[in-house]
Design a protein around this motif. Structure first.
Motif, PDB file in Angstrom:
ATOM      1  N   ASP A   1      53.045  24.141  43.285  1.00 45.55           N
ATOM      2  CA  ASP A   1      52.316  25.548  43.772  1.00 45.55           C
ATOM      3  C   ASP A   1      51.776  25.872  42.664  1.00 45.55           C
ATOM      4  OD1 ASP A   1      54.977  26.726  45.783  1.00 45.55           O
ATOM      5  OD2 ASP A   1      53.507  25.298  46.270  1.00 45.55           O
ATOM      6  N   ALA A   2      50.197  26.011  43.317  1.00 45.00           N
ATOM      7  CA  ALA A   2      49.350  26.333  42.686  1.00 45.00           C
ATOM      8  C   ALA A   2      49.525  28.263  42.188  1.00 45.00           C
ATOM      9  CB  ALA A   2      47.817  26.682  42.571  1.00 45.00           C
ATOM     10  N   GLY A   3      49.226  28.060  40.209  1.00 41.57           N
ATOM     11  CA  GLY A   3      50.059  29.240  39.780  1.00 41.57           C
ATOM     12  C   GLY A   3      49.122  30.352  40.109  1.00 41.57           C
ATOM     13  N   LEU A  21      43.040  45.645  44.127  1.00 40.13           N
ATOM     14  CA  LEU A  21      44.366  44.627  43.540  1.00 40.13           C
ATOM     15  C   LEU A  21      43.483  43.531  42.614  1.00 40.13           C
ATOM     16  CD1 LEU A  21      43.969  44.164  47.903  1.00 40.13           C
ATOM     17  CD2 LEU A  21      45.424  46.290  46.575  1.00 40.13           C
ATOM     18  N   ARG A  22      44.378  43.419  42.744  1.00 36.42           N
ATOM     19  CA  ARG A  22      44.214  41.608  41.124  1.00 36.42           C
ATOM     20  C   ARG A  22      44.722  40.730  41.777  1.00 36.42           C
ATOM     21  NH1 ARG A  22      48.022  40.635  36.504  1.00 36.42           N
ATOM     22  NH2 ARG A  22      46.851  40.055  34.806  1.00 36.42           N
ATOM     23  N   CYS A  23      44.310  40.578  40.852  1.00 36.71           N
ATOM     24  CA  CYS A  23      44.547  38.167  41.604  1.00 36.71           C
ATOM     25  C   CYS A  23      44.403  37.733  40.220  1.00 36.71           C
ATOM     26  CB  CYS A  23      43.648  37.614  42.077  1.00 36.71           C
ATOM     27  SG  CYS A  23      43.792  36.000  42.996  1.00 36.71           S
ATOM     28  N   HIS A  24      45.480  36.965  39.607  1.00 32.00           N
ATOM     29  CA  HIS A  24      45.956  35.937  38.275  1.00 32.00           C
ATOM     30  C   HIS A  24      46.361  34.599  39.035  1.00 32.00           C
ATOM     31  CE1 HIS A  24      47.105  36.174  34.379  1.00 32.00           C
ATOM     32  NE2 HIS A  24      47.781  35.118  34.867  1.00 32.00           N
ATOM     33  N   GLN A  25      45.477  34.215  38.046  1.00 29.91           N
ATOM     34  CA  GLN A  25      45.526  32.616  37.690  1.00 29.91           C
ATOM     35  C   GLN A  25      45.857  31.846  36.539  1.00 29.91           C
ATOM     36  OE1 GLN A  25      42.931  29.742  38.206  1.00 29.91           O
ATOM     37  NE2 GLN A  25      41.231  31.040  37.259  1.00 29.91           N
ATOM     38  N   THR A  26      46.988  30.875  36.732  1.00 32.27           N
ATOM     39  CA  THR A  26      47.075  30.329  35.087  1.00 32.27           C
ATOM     40  C   THR A  26      47.033  28.845  35.331  1.00 32.27           C
ATOM     41  OG1 THR A  26      49.529  29.541  36.566  1.00 32.27           O
ATOM     42  CG2 THR A  26      49.253  31.974  34.945  1.00 32.27           C
ATOM     43  N   GLU A  27      46.513  29.008  36.372  1.00 30.88           N
ATOM     44  CA  GLU A  27      45.158  26.620  36.776  1.00 30.88           C
ATOM     45  C   GLU A  27      44.135  27.035  36.062  1.00 30.88           C
ATOM     46  OE1 GLU A  27      47.356  24.961  37.901  1.00 30.88           O
ATOM     47  OE2 GLU A  27      48.538  26.818  38.273  1.00 30.88           O
ATOM     48  N   ASN A  28      43.833  27.734  35.694  1.00 30.73           N
ATOM     49  CA  ASN A  28      42.190  28.071  34.590  1.00 30.73           C
ATOM     50  C   ASN A  28      41.102  27.430  35.295  1.00 30.73           C
ATOM     51  OD1 ASN A  28      40.952  28.208  32.558  1.00 30.73           O
ATOM     52  ND2 ASN A  28      41.075  25.685  32.281  1.00 30.73           N
ATOM     53  N   SER A  69      36.155  39.427  34.544  1.00 33.25           N
ATOM     54  CA  SER A  69      36.108  39.203  32.848  1.00 33.25           C
ATOM     55  C   SER A  69      36.634  38.494  32.429  1.00 33.25           C
ATOM     56  CB  SER A  69      36.658  41.228  32.697  1.00 33.25           C
ATOM     57  OG  SER A  69      37.967  41.454  32.912  1.00 33.25           O
ATOM     58  N   LYS A  70      37.303  37.762  33.230  1.00 36.26           N
ATOM     59  CA  LYS A  70      38.120  36.976  32.669  1.00 36.26           C
ATOM     60  C   LYS A  70      38.569  35.686  33.062  1.00 36.26           C
ATOM     61  CE  LYS A  70      41.955  39.364  31.683  1.00 36.26           C
ATOM     62  NZ  LYS A  70      43.504  39.681  30.941  1.00 36.26           N
ATOM     63  N   THR A  71      38.281  34.356  32.867  1.00 38.93           N
ATOM     64  CA  THR A  71      39.141  33.092  33.901  1.00 38.93           C
ATOM     65  C   THR A  71      39.952  33.577  34.354  1.00 38.93           C
ATOM     66  OG1 THR A  71      37.278  32.030  32.135  1.00 38.93           O
ATOM     67  CG2 THR A  71      38.912  31.680  33.890  1.00 38.93           C
ATOM     68  N   GLU A  72      40.637  33.893  33.731  1.00 33.57           N
ATOM     69  CA  GLU A  72      42.661  34.143  35.149  1.00 33.57           C
ATOM     70  C   GLU A  72      42.595  35.448  35.864  1.00 33.57           C
ATOM     71  OE1 GLU A  72      41.881  34.561  31.620  1.00 33.57           O
ATOM     72  OE2 GLU A  72      43.421  35.524  30.561  1.00 33.57           O
ATOM     73  N   ASP A  73      41.698  36.347  35.715  1.00 34.69           N
ATOM     74  CA  ASP A  73      42.188  37.327  36.810  1.00 34.69           C
ATOM     75  C   ASP A  73      40.933  37.979  37.444  1.00 34.69           C
ATOM     76  OD1 ASP A  73      44.088  39.342  33.357  1.00 34.69           O
ATOM     77  OD2 ASP A  73      44.189  38.552  35.844  1.00 34.69           O
ATOM     78  N   PHE A  74      41.258  38.176  38.881  1.00 35.73           N
ATOM     79  CA  PHE A  74      39.590  38.735  39.861  1.00 35.73           C
ATOM     80  C   PHE A  74      40.482  39.929  39.930  1.00 35.73           C
ATOM     81  CE2 PHE A  74      35.952  38.207  41.561  1.00 35.73           C
ATOM     82  CZ  PHE A  74      35.792  37.605  43.376  1.00 35.73           C
ATOM     83  N   LEU A  75      39.235  40.658  40.082  1.00 30.11           N
ATOM     84  CA  LEU A  75      39.826  42.381  40.608  1.00 30.11           C
ATOM     85  C   LEU A  75      39.529  42.511  41.684  1.00 30.11           C
ATOM     86  CD1 LEU A  75      40.300  44.568  37.805  1.00 30.11           C
ATOM     87  CD2 LEU A  75      41.868  42.610  38.778  1.00 30.11           C
ATOM     88  N   TYR A  89      45.288  40.214  52.423  1.00 31.31           N
ATOM     89  CA  TYR A  89      44.014  40.879  51.625  1.00 31.31           C
ATOM     90  C   TYR A  89      44.688  39.575  50.901  1.00 31.31           C
ATOM     91  CZ  TYR A  89      41.210  44.272  52.196  1.00 31.31           C
ATOM     92  OH  TYR A  89      40.457  45.694  53.837  1.00 31.31           O
ATOM     93  N   PHE A  90      44.052  37.829  50.554  1.00 41.37           N
ATOM     94  CA  PHE A  90      44.669  37.500  50.139  1.00 41.37           C
ATOM     95  C   PHE A  90      43.236  36.349  49.209  1.00 41.37           C
ATOM     96  CE2 PHE A  90      48.086  35.778  52.136  1.00 41.37           C
ATOM     97  CZ  PHE A  90      47.518  36.033  54.451  1.00 41.37           C
ATOM     98  N   CYS A  91      44.270  36.075  47.777  1.00 41.90           N
ATOM     99  CA  CYS A  91      43.070  35.601  46.868  1.00 41.90           C
ATOM    100  C   CYS A  91      42.933  34.047  47.029  1.00 41.90           C
ATOM    101  CB  CYS A  91      43.401  35.993  45.819  1.00 41.90           C
ATOM    102  SG  CYS A  91      42.451  35.277  43.812  1.00 41.90           S
ATOM    103  N   ALA A  92      41.952  33.666  46.599  1.00 39.88           N
ATOM    104  CA  ALA A  92      41.769  31.904  46.053  1.00 39.88           C
ATOM    105  C   ALA A  92      41.688  31.518  45.091  1.00 39.88           C
ATOM    106  CB  ALA A  92      41.761  31.107  47.858  1.00 39.88           C
ATOM    107  N   ILE A  93      42.001  30.144  45.404  1.00 35.76           N
ATOM    108  CA  ILE A  93      41.110  29.804  43.385  1.00 35.76           C
ATOM    109  C   ILE A  93      40.960  27.631  44.005  1.00 35.76           C
ATOM    110  CG2 ILE A  93      41.920  31.416  41.978  1.00 35.76           C
ATOM    111  CD1 ILE A  93      44.098  27.946  41.727  1.00 35.76           C
ATOM    112  N   SER A  94      39.800  27.587  43.630  1.00 36.70           N
ATOM    113  CA  SER A  94      39.674  26.360  43.622  1.00 36.70           C
ATOM    114  C   SER A  94      38.889  26.077  42.291  1.00 36.70           C
ATOM    115  CB  SER A  94      38.328  26.267  45.098  1.00 36.70           C
ATOM    116  OG  SER A  94      37.218  26.732  44.264  1.00 36.70           O
TER     117      SER A  94
END
Lengths: 114, 113
Positions: A1-3, A21-28, A69-75, A89-94
């Motif tokens: 699973d994607a982080g 709301l905060r979204c945090h990813q560890t996938e860069n 402000s950082k790659t890993e966080d999207f507010l 609310y859903f956050c997604a990454i690609s």
């Protein structure tokens, strides 16, 4: 699973209050997205980001703002919450805008505006 | 106006039979179509995709068919299993548009044992 994590997972707030709301990813991954899910409408794009400090509007952006402000966080911020913003609310990454372009989703945040 | 539509809000199928989920679209600029599966209280998960230059893509029990002239795609699940019970979303992507996806309203599939 994607982080991908989202916080908070549940929130109840009153009309007129600000909410973030905060979204945090560890996938860069470069791309990040905010969607809302409502019955009969599927998922609708609110805002998206294609890099640090690079954001753009989606289909239903009125009443929402975003920051990255950082790659890993999207507010996602609701400056003054309204009852019509009650939703999940859903956050997604690609990884990129090329190829299949599948997006990986976080677990969601259920927001209730009373 | 919805560019991606799933006209059946729900579908009930017996275990072991075929499930067919349908999706219609209006935008000729879509270059990829994707199906996502969503369980309650979880985020959607990517299932299968198809490029607009193909008419079929298969992955195990899941097959997606694309009919460009009719602007229609379908997801076939054979054989259906109770664990397939979920909401399925069809999504489409416009070429060179920031990888944005447009989703349909979803179809709730119930597979009965």
């Amino acid at each position: 699973d994607a982080g991908i994590t989202q916080s908070p997972r549940h929130k109840v707030t009153e009309t007129g209050t600000p909410v973030t709301l905060r979204c945090h990813q560890t996938e860069n991954h470069r791309y990040m997205y905010w969607y809302r899910q409502d019955p009969g409408h599927g998922l609708r794009l609110i805002h998206y980001s294609y890099g640090v400090k690079d954001t753009d509007k989606g289909e239903v952006s009125d009443g929402y703002s975003v920051s990255r402000s950082k790659t890993e966080d999207f507010l996602l911020t609701l400056e003054s919450a309204t009852s019509s913003q009650t939703s999940v609310y859903f956050c997604a990454i690609s990884e990129s805008g090329q190829g299949i372009g599948e997006q990986y989703f976080g677990p969601g945040t259920r927001l209730t505006v009373t | 106006d919805q560019q991606v539509k799933q006209n059946s809000p729900s579908l009930s199928v017996q275990e072991g039979r075929i499930s067919i989920l349908n999706c219609d679209y209006t935008n000729s600029m879509f270059d990829y179509f994707l199906w996502y599966k969503k369980y309650p209280a979880e985020g959607p998960t990517f299932l299968i995709s198809i490029s607009s230059i193909k008419d079929k893509n298969e992955d195990g029990r899941f097959t997606v068919f694309l009919n460009k002239s009719a602007k229609h795609l379908s997801l076939h699940i054979v054989p259906s299993q109770p664990g397939d019970s979920a909401v399925y979303f069809c999504a489409a992507r416009v070429h060179n548009a920031g990888n944005m996806l447009t989703f349909g309203g979803g179809t709730r599939l119930m597979v009965k044992p």
